[in-house]
Design a protein around this motif. Sequence first.
Motif, mmCIF file in Angstrom:
data_model
loop_
_atom_site.group_PDB
_atom_site.id
_atom_site.type_symbol
_atom_site.label_atom_id
_atom_site.label_comp_id
_atom_site.label_asym_id
_atom_site.label_seq_id
_atom_site.Cartn_x
_atom_site.Cartn_y
_atom_site.Cartn_z
ATOM 1 N N MET A 1 40.753 18.958 55.552
ATOM 2 C CA MET A 1 40.565 18.217 54.293
ATOM 3 C C MET A 1 39.372 18.765 53.522
ATOM 4 O O MET A 1 38.374 19.154 54.121
ATOM 5 N N SER A 2 39.482 18.755 52.196
ATOM 6 C CA SER A 2 38.303 19.085 51.387
ATOM 7 C C SER A 2 37.617 17.772 51.036
ATOM 8 O O SER A 2 38.205 16.699 51.173
ATOM 9 N N ARG A 3 36.382 17.876 50.547
ATOM 10 C CA ARG A 3 35.676 16.655 50.145
ATOM 11 C C ARG A 3 36.414 15.966 48.996
ATOM 12 O O ARG A 3 36.449 14.748 48.914
ATOM 13 N N ASP A 4 37.032 16.792 48.124
ATOM 14 C CA ASP A 4 37.733 16.216 46.965
ATOM 15 C C ASP A 4 38.935 15.365 47.391
ATOM 16 O O ASP A 4 39.349 14.464 46.662
ATOM 17 N N ASP A 5 39.512 15.685 48.566
ATOM 18 C CA ASP A 5 40.677 14.910 49.034
ATOM 19 C C ASP A 5 40.320 13.429 49.251
ATOM 20 O O ASP A 5 41.201 12.584 49.364
ATOM 21 N N LEU A 6 39.032 13.152 49.350
ATOM 22 C CA LEU A 6 38.607 11.771 49.634
ATOM 23 C C LEU A 6 38.452 10.944 48.366
ATOM 24 O O LEU A 6 38.226 9.731 48.429
ATOM 25 N N LEU A 7 38.587 11.604 47.208
ATOM 26 C CA LEU A 7 38.183 10.961 45.950
ATOM 27 C C LEU A 7 38.785 9.573 45.706
ATOM 28 O O LEU A 7 38.053 8.595 45.557
ATOM 29 N N ALA A 8 40.116 9.469 45.683
ATOM 30 C CA ALA A 8 40.738 8.198 45.271
ATOM 31 C C ALA A 8 40.326 7.046 46.187
ATOM 32 O O ALA A 8 39.940 5.975 45.719
ATOM 33 N N LYS A 9 40.404 7.284 47.495
ATOM 34 C CA LYS A 9 40.066 6.205 48.439
ATOM 35 C C LYS A 9 38.587 5.819 48.328
ATOM 36 O O LYS A 9 38.233 4.648 48.326
ATOM 37 N N ALA B 1 30.570 12.958 42.365
ATOM 38 C CA ALA B 1 31.510 12.044 41.701
ATOM 39 C C ALA B 1 31.258 10.595 42.126
ATOM 40 O O ALA B 1 31.439 9.667 41.334
ATOM 41 N N MET B 2 30.830 10.396 43.368
ATOM 42 C CA MET B 2 30.560 9.028 43.825
ATOM 43 C C MET B 2 29.276 8.468 43.186
ATOM 44 O O MET B 2 29.183 7.287 42.925
ATOM 45 N N ALA C 1 35.803 12.960 35.481
ATOM 46 C CA ALA C 1 36.902 12.508 34.611
ATOM 47 C C ALA C 1 37.956 11.786 35.442
ATOM 48 O O ALA C 1 38.518 10.766 35.016
ATOM 49 N N GLN C 2 38.215 12.295 36.645
ATOM 50 C CA GLN C 2 39.183 11.614 37.534
ATOM 51 C C GLN C 2 38.649 10.241 37.939
ATOM 52 O O GLN C 2 39.388 9.270 37.998
#
Length: 311
Positions: A87-95, A125-126, A305-306
Amino acid sequence: MARAKISIIGAGNVGASTACWAAAKELGDLVLVDVVEGLAAGKALDLTQAGPIERYDAKISGTTEYAETADSDIVIITAGLPRKPGMSRDDLLAKNVAIVREVTAQVSKYSPDAILIVVANPLDAMVHAAHKVSGFDTKRLMGMAGILDISRYRAFIAMELNVSVEDINALLMGGHGDDMVPLPRYTSVAGIPLSELLSAEKIEAIVQRTRDGGAEIVSLLKTGSAYYAPSAAVVQMAEAVLKDKKRILPCAAYCDKEYAVGGYFVGTPAVLGAQGVEKVIEVKLSDPERKLFEASVAHVKELAAQVDKLL
Ligand code: TXD
């Protein structure tokens, strides 16, 4: 003088280890919060019982209720899913946006004057999400990543040269991991420029191992990501704030005019003291370094933006 109050949200690997280092340094009283019933309370009780051996005095409590965090001086947000192999760190974004949104709303309600240190990934992003939800002054929001990357880099250099980690002085910028901007010309060993001690190839190999430092640990652990060094890093930030040390530490800090970023949290050296991020230090960058930094900033903007769509 009353003891400082530090709340740690998420009593998992990073949260519990943060509590452990913070207690050992007697930084203040600690409140651990986790959604899992009993987890924070159990770890808090365990840490309380280590106090007589390690000789620290601190009230350490654990709860599922945010009311107990009221009037914290510092709140450290570690709640969030960690990476698994592949997993990349970005894969965690939505959760993790959903978790950080909920946590930030609660902590900012109970501790409107606190300084927030965000740890959950994807980090920049967090911090952006925590800022949008809390509306806190940008000085009172910061993210932990740079100290960890630098510490990994310093550890690898010390291993290579077989010298003390204490003598390695280094600077890095940009995002965590892949977006890291190495600045080897600002790295020295007891004042000696690194380039006089190691070949360019060796330095590049160490930089690359640092970039992949988190993934190397994820692939060994298989069930989660690093936590001893990340928690030590976050405690160094908390200590700089609580003791008003004015330390220059790399962290995700709000940059507007600085580096012409235009209002995002990005990895940069900053002065940390009682006010939080008291000043962003603008380092002169060469053209290749600036290009890497701009790529890192572009990535932060894309993720922000996401986040804005998900909030
Ligand atoms: O350099 C960095 N910034 C990082 C970031 C270095 C290491 C870890 N990094 C990130 O921190 C990682 O990618 C994760 O997003 C977080 C937390 O990592 P940790 O390793 O501590 O994960 P755990 O052990 O799974 O712990 C997370 C805890 C767990 O106990 C959950 O029950 C809890 O968070 N959790 C919550 N607590 C409160 N409220 C909510 N909503 C919640 N959701 C989960």
